[in-house]
Write a protein that holds these residues in place. Structure first.
Motif, mmCIF file in Angstrom:
data_model
loop_
_atom_site.group_PDB
_atom_site.id
_atom_site.type_symbol
_atom_site.label_atom_id
_atom_site.label_comp_id
_atom_site.label_asym_id
_atom_site.label_seq_id
_atom_site.Cartn_x
_atom_site.Cartn_y
_atom_site.Cartn_z
ATOM 1 N N VAL A 125 74.264 67.917 59.449
ATOM 2 C CA VAL A 125 75.498 67.656 60.189
ATOM 3 C C VAL A 125 76.100 66.354 59.663
ATOM 4 O O VAL A 125 75.414 65.334 59.552
ATOM 5 C CB VAL A 125 75.239 67.560 61.708
ATOM 6 N N ILE A 127 79.131 63.630 60.366
ATOM 7 C CA ILE A 127 80.093 63.176 61.377
ATOM 8 C C ILE A 127 81.005 62.105 60.775
ATOM 9 O O ILE A 127 80.603 61.370 59.884
ATOM 10 C CB ILE A 127 79.391 62.630 62.647
ATOM 11 N N ASP A 136 85.200 63.549 64.205
ATOM 12 C CA ASP A 136 85.071 64.857 63.555
ATOM 13 C C ASP A 136 83.595 65.116 63.297
ATOM 14 O O ASP A 136 82.805 64.185 63.153
ATOM 15 C CB ASP A 136 85.857 64.864 62.237
ATOM 16 N N ALA A 137 83.230 66.408 63.234
ATOM 17 C CA ALA A 137 81.853 66.801 62.920
ATOM 18 C C ALA A 137 81.899 68.149 62.204
ATOM 19 O O ALA A 137 82.769 68.971 62.462
ATOM 20 C CB ALA A 137 81.015 66.918 64.194
ATOM 21 N N THR A 138 80.933 68.358 61.310
ATOM 22 C CA THR A 138 80.835 69.640 60.607
ATOM 23 C C THR A 138 79.398 69.844 60.141
ATOM 24 O O THR A 138 78.685 68.876 59.871
ATOM 25 C CB THR A 138 81.803 69.698 59.405
ATOM 26 N N ALA A 139 79.011 71.109 60.064
ATOM 27 C CA ALA A 139 77.671 71.456 59.584
ATOM 28 C C ALA A 139 77.773 71.843 58.123
ATOM 29 O O ALA A 139 78.700 72.537 57.717
ATOM 30 C CB ALA A 139 77.083 72.588 60.406
ATOM 31 N N GLN A 156 79.236 76.655 64.485
ATOM 32 C CA GLN A 156 80.251 75.791 63.857
ATOM 33 C C GLN A 156 81.527 75.752 64.705
ATOM 34 O O GLN A 156 82.114 74.695 64.915
ATOM 35 C CB GLN A 156 80.547 76.327 62.439
ATOM 36 N N TYR A 159 80.691 73.625 68.084
ATOM 37 C CA TYR A 159 80.347 72.208 67.986
ATOM 38 C C TYR A 159 81.276 71.383 67.077
ATOM 39 O O TYR A 159 81.549 70.227 67.369
ATOM 40 C CB TYR A 159 78.927 72.050 67.435
ATOM 41 N N SER A 160 81.675 71.954 65.966
ATOM 42 C CA SER A 160 82.331 71.173 64.910
ATOM 43 C C SER A 160 83.841 71.058 65.099
ATOM 44 O O SER A 160 84.428 71.662 65.988
ATOM 45 C CB SER A 160 82.032 71.807 63.544
ATOM 46 N N TYR A 187 71.121 72.109 64.554
ATOM 47 C CA TYR A 187 72.366 71.337 64.538
ATOM 48 C C TYR A 187 72.214 70.066 65.379
ATOM 49 O O TYR A 187 72.579 68.971 64.947
ATOM 50 C CB TYR A 187 73.502 72.206 65.082
ATOM 51 N N LEU A 191 72.400 66.238 64.098
ATOM 52 C CA LEU A 191 73.455 65.435 64.712
ATOM 53 C C LEU A 191 72.877 64.164 65.345
ATOM 54 O O LEU A 191 73.425 63.058 65.175
ATOM 55 C CB LEU A 191 74.189 66.265 65.767
#
Length: 198
Positions: A125, A127, A136-139, A156, A159-160, A187, A191
């Motif tokens: 993850v 951030i 912002d966040a992404t896997a 995704q 959460y993202s 995840y 995170l």
């Protein structure tokens, strides 16, 4: 003897007149106090009249001896301030310290959590923070295609992103996505590690 006395007295009177003329206003010079000249004594014991000087005629009744005994008026000392030279006077007080009212610059940075291996592969993850706030966040590394890919897409989506649950909650305390327990758990672990590093 009388001639010598008269010559000395005349010389003293002439010197006094010269001193008075040189010390007159407008001459540009100031002299220290001049000694008072003694009036000449005539042979009969009375004071002989002094010859008139050019300043005595101009000023009226004043005699050289009375002018010599008076102290000359000292000239005013020259004021070196800008106001005396026709300019405007400026303050010499130190300027007040400047205060800044602008907000401090907020730095944006990216932190990536460790890769976490789970039942369907591994993921990380990443951030993005503005100051101390997650924006912002992404896997990364989620499996693609099949049922695993479908579950990854659901995690995704929940959460993202800038409007996902990570940004809304500002923590790893997220609700588990139904049907994607393993992916949700992986995840959250990555995170939490990223938040700890931030």
């Amino acid at each position: 003897m009388r001639r010598a006395l008269l010559a000395i007295t005349g010389l003293a009177a002439g010197t006094t007149a010269l001193v008075v003329l040189k010390g007159a206003p407008g001459s540009g010079q100031t002299l220290p106090d001049a000694p008072v000249a003694l009036a000449p004594v005539a042979p009969g014991g009375s004071a002989a009249p002094e010859p008139p000087s050019p300043t005595a005629a101009a000023s009226g009744s004043a005699t050289p001896s009375s002018r010599a005994s008076a102290k000359p008026t000292p000239k005013a000392s020259a004021d070196r301030s800008p106001a005396s030279r026709g300019g405007t006077r400026t303050s010499t007080a130190p300027a007040a310290p400047r205060t800044t009212t602008s907000a401090p610059k907020v730095t944006t940075r990216t932190v990536t959590g460790p890769s976490v291996t789970y039942e369907y592969g591994s993921l990380q993850v990443r951030i993005t923070l503005s100051g101390s706030r997650v924006v912002d966040a992404t896997a990364i590394g989620l499996p693609l295609g099949g049922q695993s890919g479908q579950r990854s897409d659901d995690v995704q989506a929940r959460y993202s992103g800038t409007s996902g649950e990570v940004v809304a909650r500002q923590s790893a305390n997220l609700s588990t996505v139904s049907g994607a327990t393993y992916t949700s758990t992986a995840y959250k672990q990555s995170l939490q590690a990223a938040l700890d590093k931030a």
